[in-house]
Scaffold this active site. Structure first.
Site, PDB file in Angstrom:
ATOM      1  N   GLU A 113      41.790  21.394 -94.017  1.00 47.42           N
ATOM      2  CA  GLU A 113      42.130  22.819 -93.904  1.00 47.42           C
ATOM      3  C   GLU A 113      42.160  23.436 -95.289  1.00 47.42           C
ATOM      4  O   GLU A 113      42.300  22.736 -96.283  1.00 47.42           O
ATOM      5  CB  GLU A 113      43.534  22.984 -93.290  1.00 47.42           C
ATOM      6  CG  GLU A 113      43.635  22.536 -91.866  1.00 47.42           C
ATOM      7  CD  GLU A 113      45.072  22.538 -91.359  1.00 47.42           C
ATOM      8  OE1 GLU A 113      45.965  23.017 -92.078  1.00 47.42           O
ATOM      9  OE2 GLU A 113      45.287  22.050 -90.255  1.00 47.42           O
ATOM     10  N   LYS A 115      43.999  25.387 -98.222  1.00 48.70           N
ATOM     11  CA  LYS A 115      45.397  25.508 -98.651  1.00 48.70           C
ATOM     12  C   LYS A 115      45.602  26.954 -99.109  1.00 48.70           C
ATOM     13  O   LYS A 115      45.195  27.347-100.192  1.00 48.70           O
ATOM     14  CB  LYS A 115      45.686  24.530 -99.781  1.00 48.70           C
ATOM     15  CG  LYS A 115      47.159  24.456-100.131  1.00 48.70           C
ATOM     16  CD  LYS A 115      47.429  23.283-101.054  1.00 48.70           C
ATOM     17  CE  LYS A 115      48.916  23.076-101.280  1.00 48.70           C
ATOM     18  NZ  LYS A 115      49.592  24.213-101.838  1.00 48.70           N
ATOM     19  N   ASP A 117      47.132  30.291-100.468  1.00 50.29           N
ATOM     20  CA  ASP A 117      48.053  30.486-101.578  1.00 50.29           C
ATOM     21  C   ASP A 117      48.973  31.666-101.265  1.00 50.29           C
ATOM     22  O   ASP A 117      48.666  32.815-101.559  1.00 50.29           O
ATOM     23  CB  ASP A 117      47.243  30.757-102.859  1.00 50.29           C
ATOM     24  CG  ASP A 117      48.086  30.503-104.087  1.00 50.29           C
ATOM     25  OD1 ASP A 117      49.220  29.997-103.938  1.00 50.29           O
ATOM     26  OD2 ASP A 117      47.613  30.815-105.191  1.00 50.29           O
ATOM     27  N   TYR A 224      49.328  26.834 -89.564  1.00 50.54           N
ATOM     28  CA  TYR A 224      48.799  25.496 -89.827  1.00 50.54           C
ATOM     29  C   TYR A 224      49.636  24.358 -89.245  1.00 50.54           C
ATOM     30  O   TYR A 224      49.396  23.198 -89.517  1.00 50.54           O
ATOM     31  CB  TYR A 224      48.577  25.276 -91.317  1.00 50.54           C
ATOM     32  CG  TYR A 224      49.804  25.503 -92.180  1.00 50.54           C
ATOM     33  CD1 TYR A 224      50.937  24.719 -92.052  1.00 50.54           C
ATOM     34  CD2 TYR A 224      49.809  26.506 -93.146  1.00 50.54           C
ATOM     35  CE1 TYR A 224      52.046  24.918 -92.837  1.00 50.54           C
ATOM     36  CE2 TYR A 224      50.920  26.720 -93.941  1.00 50.54           C
ATOM     37  CZ  TYR A 224      52.035  25.917 -93.782  1.00 50.54           C
ATOM     38  OH  TYR A 224      53.140  26.122 -94.560  1.00 50.54           O
ATOM     39  N   LYS A 315      44.098  19.918-105.048  1.00 51.52           N
ATOM     40  CA  LYS A 315      44.247  21.246-105.652  1.00 51.52           C
ATOM     41  C   LYS A 315      43.080  21.547-106.582  1.00 51.52           C
ATOM     42  O   LYS A 315      42.632  20.688-107.339  1.00 51.52           O
ATOM     43  CB  LYS A 315      45.554  21.295-106.457  1.00 51.52           C
ATOM     44  CG  LYS A 315      46.783  21.095-105.586  1.00 51.52           C
ATOM     45  CD  LYS A 315      47.586  22.347-105.413  1.00 51.52           C
ATOM     46  CE  LYS A 315      48.426  22.636-106.618  1.00 51.52           C
ATOM     47  NZ  LYS A 315      49.390  23.683-106.414  1.00 51.52           N
ATOM     48  N   CYS A 409      48.364  58.278-130.209  1.00 55.85           N
ATOM     49  CA  CYS A 409      47.362  58.348-129.149  1.00 55.85           C
ATOM     50  C   CYS A 409      45.969  58.194-129.768  1.00 55.85           C
ATOM     51  O   CYS A 409      45.642  58.889-130.726  1.00 55.85           O
ATOM     52  CB  CYS A 409      47.467  59.695-128.436  1.00 55.85           C
ATOM     53  SG  CYS A 409      46.129  59.947-127.256  1.00 55.85           S
ATOM     54  N   CYS A 412      44.159  61.839-129.334  1.00 57.46           N
ATOM     55  CA  CYS A 412      44.585  63.100-129.944  1.00 57.46           C
ATOM     56  C   CYS A 412      45.579  62.903-131.083  1.00 57.46           C
ATOM     57  O   CYS A 412      46.083  63.877-131.642  1.00 57.46           O
ATOM     58  CB  CYS A 412      45.176  64.032-128.886  1.00 57.46           C
ATOM     59  SG  CYS A 412      46.769  63.464-128.272  1.00 57.46           S
ATOM     60  N   CYS A 427      51.310  59.120-124.070  1.00 58.40           N
ATOM     61  CA  CYS A 427      50.976  60.200-125.000  1.00 58.40           C
ATOM     62  C   CYS A 427      51.607  61.461-124.409  1.00 58.40           C
ATOM     63  O   CYS A 427      51.262  61.863-123.297  1.00 58.40           O
ATOM     64  CB  CYS A 427      49.460  60.367-125.101  1.00 58.40           C
ATOM     65  SG  CYS A 427      49.015  61.937-125.864  1.00 58.40           S
ATOM     66  N   CYS A 433      45.807  66.855-125.015  1.00 56.41           N
ATOM     67  CA  CYS A 433      45.049  65.602-125.168  1.00 56.41           C
ATOM     68  C   CYS A 433      43.806  65.678-124.266  1.00 56.41           C
ATOM     69  O   CYS A 433      43.923  65.727-123.039  1.00 56.41           O
ATOM     70  CB  CYS A 433      45.942  64.424-124.781  1.00 56.41           C
ATOM     71  SG  CYS A 433      45.147  62.826-124.937  1.00 56.41           S
TER      72      CYS A 433
HETATM   73  S1  IVH Z   1      50.835  21.601 -94.114  1.00 50.47           S
HETATM   74  C1  IVH Z   1      54.691  18.855 -94.313  1.00 50.47           C
HETATM   75  N1  IVH Z   1      48.715  23.088 -94.350  1.00 50.47           N
HETATM   76  O1  IVH Z   1      51.392  24.297 -99.094  1.00 50.47           O
HETATM   77  C2  IVH Z   1      53.966  19.885 -95.044  1.00 50.47           C
HETATM   78  N2  IVH Z   1      50.522  23.484 -95.839  1.00 50.47           N
HETATM   79  O2  IVH Z   1      53.257  22.075-100.732  1.00 50.47           O
HETATM   80  C3  IVH Z   1      53.246  20.760 -94.117  1.00 50.47           C
HETATM   81  N3  IVH Z   1      50.128  25.339 -97.390  1.00 50.47           N
HETATM   82  O3  IVH Z   1      54.743  24.761 -98.422  1.00 50.47           O
HETATM   83  C4  IVH Z   1      52.409  21.708 -94.812  1.00 50.47           C
HETATM   84  N4  IVH Z   1      48.131  25.876 -96.657  1.00 50.47           N
HETATM   85  O4  IVH Z   1      53.237  26.551 -97.595  1.00 50.47           O
HETATM   86  C5  IVH Z   1      49.934  22.813 -94.824  1.00 50.47           C
HETATM   87  N5  IVH Z   1      46.767  24.340 -94.402  1.00 50.47           N
HETATM   88  C6  IVH Z   1      47.984  24.074 -94.873  1.00 50.47           C
HETATM   89  C7  IVH Z   1      48.556  24.820 -95.933  1.00 50.47           C
HETATM   90  C8  IVH Z   1      49.824  24.477 -96.394  1.00 50.47           C
HETATM   91  C9  IVH Z   1      49.091  26.169 -97.531  1.00 50.47           C
HETATM   92  C10 IVH Z   1      51.347  25.369 -98.234  1.00 50.47           C
HETATM   93  C11 IVH Z   1      52.619  25.305 -97.443  1.00 50.47           C
HETATM   94  C12 IVH Z   1      53.488  24.278 -98.104  1.00 50.47           C
HETATM   95  C13 IVH Z   1      52.727  23.928 -99.334  1.00 50.47           C
HETATM   96  C14 IVH Z   1      52.765  22.439 -99.537  1.00 50.47           C
END
Ligand code: IVH
Length: 670
Positions: A113, A115, A117, A224, A315, A409, A412, A427, A433
């Protein structure tokens, strides 16, 4: 104390409390201590319990769990919210796979999946209704942010299908990049400090006290994980696919946001694919999560104290390049705000050539401790313009000179000012200006304001240079001959310009007001002012107290509005614009629809995401009618908490559709 005295005191307390609520939550600028605030609130509560006649639905004592919540309640997670072990190396992913295979028998399935942010959220559903949404907090307890989460349109408030009675769904709330950029655009337009990155802004937004602001910002969520669904399905992938039937937005398999694979090669392919493609996503991701699919294998693998052994995250290294700072230049905005810009030796970053980076303001330069010719590290965040995140101190020349913010500025030469508590230097030469003069006119004609076709920045420059215009009102007295005489202006362009100016006279009041370019009055604030004050005369005559009573208008905005209209020249300009026929009053139909045309509503009780008046307003602007009491002719009753049982009974007896707040929102969004 008698009732009439109590009434007077309660009214005074209510006003005081409302003012301080606003200062605290909206302005982030409290002027009394929490203790003093609580004492005022307590006194009002006492009065209300002594004289129940005083109790009002909209009393500050009732503002709990609604659009304004003083503090978020702490909630213990039923299932702890763990984190993921992570790595930056593909080798370590292979090692993890080997470890997993050692512990559980072969023939494993993995789910890959994205991740996301953002900020983790756990949402509990009971009997198919969203009950509460809690942040991760410290993993064992988090904050109850239900009213804010309810504003996220992709999170269902009620479920469909054969869902379990009580379960929790977990996911990540994030800021879609287009909405983040839109928000920063608004901040820029209002002359305010921009947000640094989507992740922190999502987190800050989720903890805002006013859920209406959260709703406007447009957060989103991907899910997720599902907890408490028993043995609905035997694997994570299958369960996530299943919850889509209940109305959840799940990561799409087609777009490969989520993929099941039974080989390490499949996992690596997924990682490689998204390492390349992540720049094309409409949101930010910081890695890939790999999970063992089958639940019985997850159980076998178990957990460490902090994270599951059945999952790991890969990551991405944030792409960061090093280059030389050649020069810091300074831009002057239309409000006089000075923005420093780093001019860099060209370098490749994320597929584009980078030559400039935003430095935001003087504090940022000081924080980075920038020196001339520094080798700087540049990263790309959610913004189009990259940022400098650090300096390579190892290679800085001993005698390198520190970068001092300018004092004058650049356009001017007027001495700059910086008001206490403000991020930017300004300014102050508003009237003289040239950059500010041109900037104000450019803002006035811009798409979101008067939307005048046929004029661009170059034409504005030429018109100002030729002294044909000095301010935006002058646009309306331009003649064909004057424009035609300008260099490079052909017949057609001159006509287009005149036509664009003429058409702009139909722009609604909120756009005209935004176009005036009053500092801190961005698009949203302009709309709120127009909605509340209806016409320019009311606005020009409004007192400070009247202004801060308006939703989202704080001291700073109110002061700026007063200052604008105290200025004689501005008054003359507005009077001229009025005389040319621009719209200076609300056209009742702004923002409306005819969705509820011919339908009558009774709104009763206490609500969570909206106040009663807001619900009524929504009904009206969408063509519906609010009526006071239930009759045969009523089409809908919107029922909140504490609605009187006899009213409810009457509605049921008459067979009127009863809507909860969530049902109403769903109906509105249908
Ligand atoms: S599974 C038991 N799946 O990443 C942990 N986490 O450090 C279950 N996150 O706090 C998390 N995308 O907020 C999972 N596809 C994904 C995710 C995901 C982002 C974040 C989540 C968690 C942190 C893990």
């Amino acid at each position: 104390m008698n009732l009439s005295k109590a009434k007077i005191e309660a009214k005074k307390l209510t006003n005081e409390l409302n003012k301080h609520n606003h200062l605290y939550y909206v302005e982030n600028n409290p002027t009394i201590s929490d203790y003093d605030f609580d004492m005022l609130l307590k006194r009002l509560q006492e009065l209300e319990s002594q004289f129940p006649e005083l109790a009002d639905e909209n009393s500050p004592t009732k503002r709990v769990g609604g659009d304004i919540t003083k503090k978020f309640e702490t909630v213990v997670h039923k299932y702890p919210m763990l984190s993921l072990s992570n790595t930056y190396s593909e080798e370590e992913i292979e090692e993890w796979v080997t470890r997993v295979k050692k512990q559980v028998e072969d023939d494993l399935e993995y789910v890959c999946e994205l991740k996301y942010d953002g900020v983790a959220i756990g949402i509990q559903y009971v009997n198919g209704r969203l009950k509460q949404a809690v942040t991760r907090g410290d993993g064992s307890q988090g904050e109850n942010v239900t009213s804010n989460v309810k504003t996220i349109r992709t999170i269902p408030l009620t479920l469909k299908g054969d869902f379990p009675d009580d379960f929790e769904i977990r996911g990540e709330i994030f800021f879609p990049l287009n909405n983040f950029q839109k928000l920063n655009e608004q901040k820029r337009e209002a002359g305010e400090q921009e947000f640094a990155n989507p992740r922190n802004t999502a987190s800050g937004t989720l903890k805002m006290q006013d859920s209406k602001v959260v709703a406007e910002r447009g957060l989103d969520c991907y899910l997720y994980g599902v907890y408490g669904t028993g043995d609905l399905r035997d694997g994570h992938f299958e369960t996530v696919q299943k919850v889509a039937d209940w109305g959840f937005k799940i990561p799409s398999e087609q777009k490969r946001f989520i993929e099941k694979t039974n080989s390490i090669d499949g996992v690596m392919d997924f990682i490689h694919y998204w390492s390349e493609e992540r720049g094309n996503l409409p949101f930010e991701i910081d890695g890939i999560v790999i999970k063992v699919n089958k639940y019985h294998k997850q159980e076998e693998l178990g957990y460490t104290a902090k994270s599951p052994r059945w999952a790991i995250s890969y990551k991405f290294k944030t792409e960061r390049v090093e280059t030389t700072l050649q020069e810091v230049t300074y831009q002057v905005g239309r409000t006089g705000a000075i923005t420093p810009v780093a001019n860099l030796e060209a370098v490749q970053l994320g597929g584009t050539t980078v030559k400039r980076a935003s430095l935001y303001n003087a504090d940022q330069i000081a924080k980075l401790d920038l020196h001339e010719n520094d080798r700087v590290f540049v990263e790309k965040g959610g913004e189009i313009i990259p940022k400098i995140v650090g300096v390579n101190l190892d290679v800085r020349a001993k005698d390198a000179k520190k970068i001092d913010f300018i004092h004058e500025c650049p356009e001017c030469k007027t001495e700059l000012v910086r008001e206490e508590g403000e991020a930017h230097h300004y300014c102050p030469n508003e009237k003289g200006c040239p950059t500010q003069i041109k900037g104000r006119i450019e803002h006035f004609i811009s798409r979101k304001a008067m939307n005048i076709d046929g004029i661009g920045a170059e034409t504005v420059d030429a018109l100002v240079e030729a002294k044909l215009i000095e301010n935006y009102a002058d646009l309306y007295t331009l003649t064909f001959d004057e424009i035609y005489d300008l260099e490079r202006m052909a017949d057609k362009s001159a006509n287009n310009l005149l036509k664009g100016v003429e058409v702009s006279k139909n722009q609604p009041f909120s756009k005209v007001l935004f176009g005036l370019g009053i500092r801190f009055v961005g698009e949203t604030v302009a709309k709120k002012l127009v909605k509340s004050l209806k016409n320019i005369d009311n606005l020009m005559n409004a007192s400070f107290d009247q202004l801060i009573e308006i939703d989202e208008i704080g001291d700073r905005i109110a002061e700026s509005i007063l200052a604008f209209f105290e200025d004689e020249e501005n008054k003359v300009i507005v009077a001229r614009l009025k005389s040319y026929g621009l719209v200076f009053e609300i056209e009742e139909k702004e923002n409306s629809s005819s969705k509820f045309e011919g339908k009558s509503f009774v709104v009763s009780g206490v609500f969570t995401a909206f106040s009663r008046n807001e619900l009524k307003e929504l009904i009206e602007i969408n063509g519906g009618k609010n009526v006071g009491s239930i009759s045969k002719k009523t089409n809908y009753v919107v029922a909140g908490d504490k609605m009187g049982p006899s009213k409810l009974q009457k509605a049921t007896d008459l067979g009127i559709t009863i809507l909860s707040e969530d049902d109403f929102i769903a109906l509105l969004n249908e």
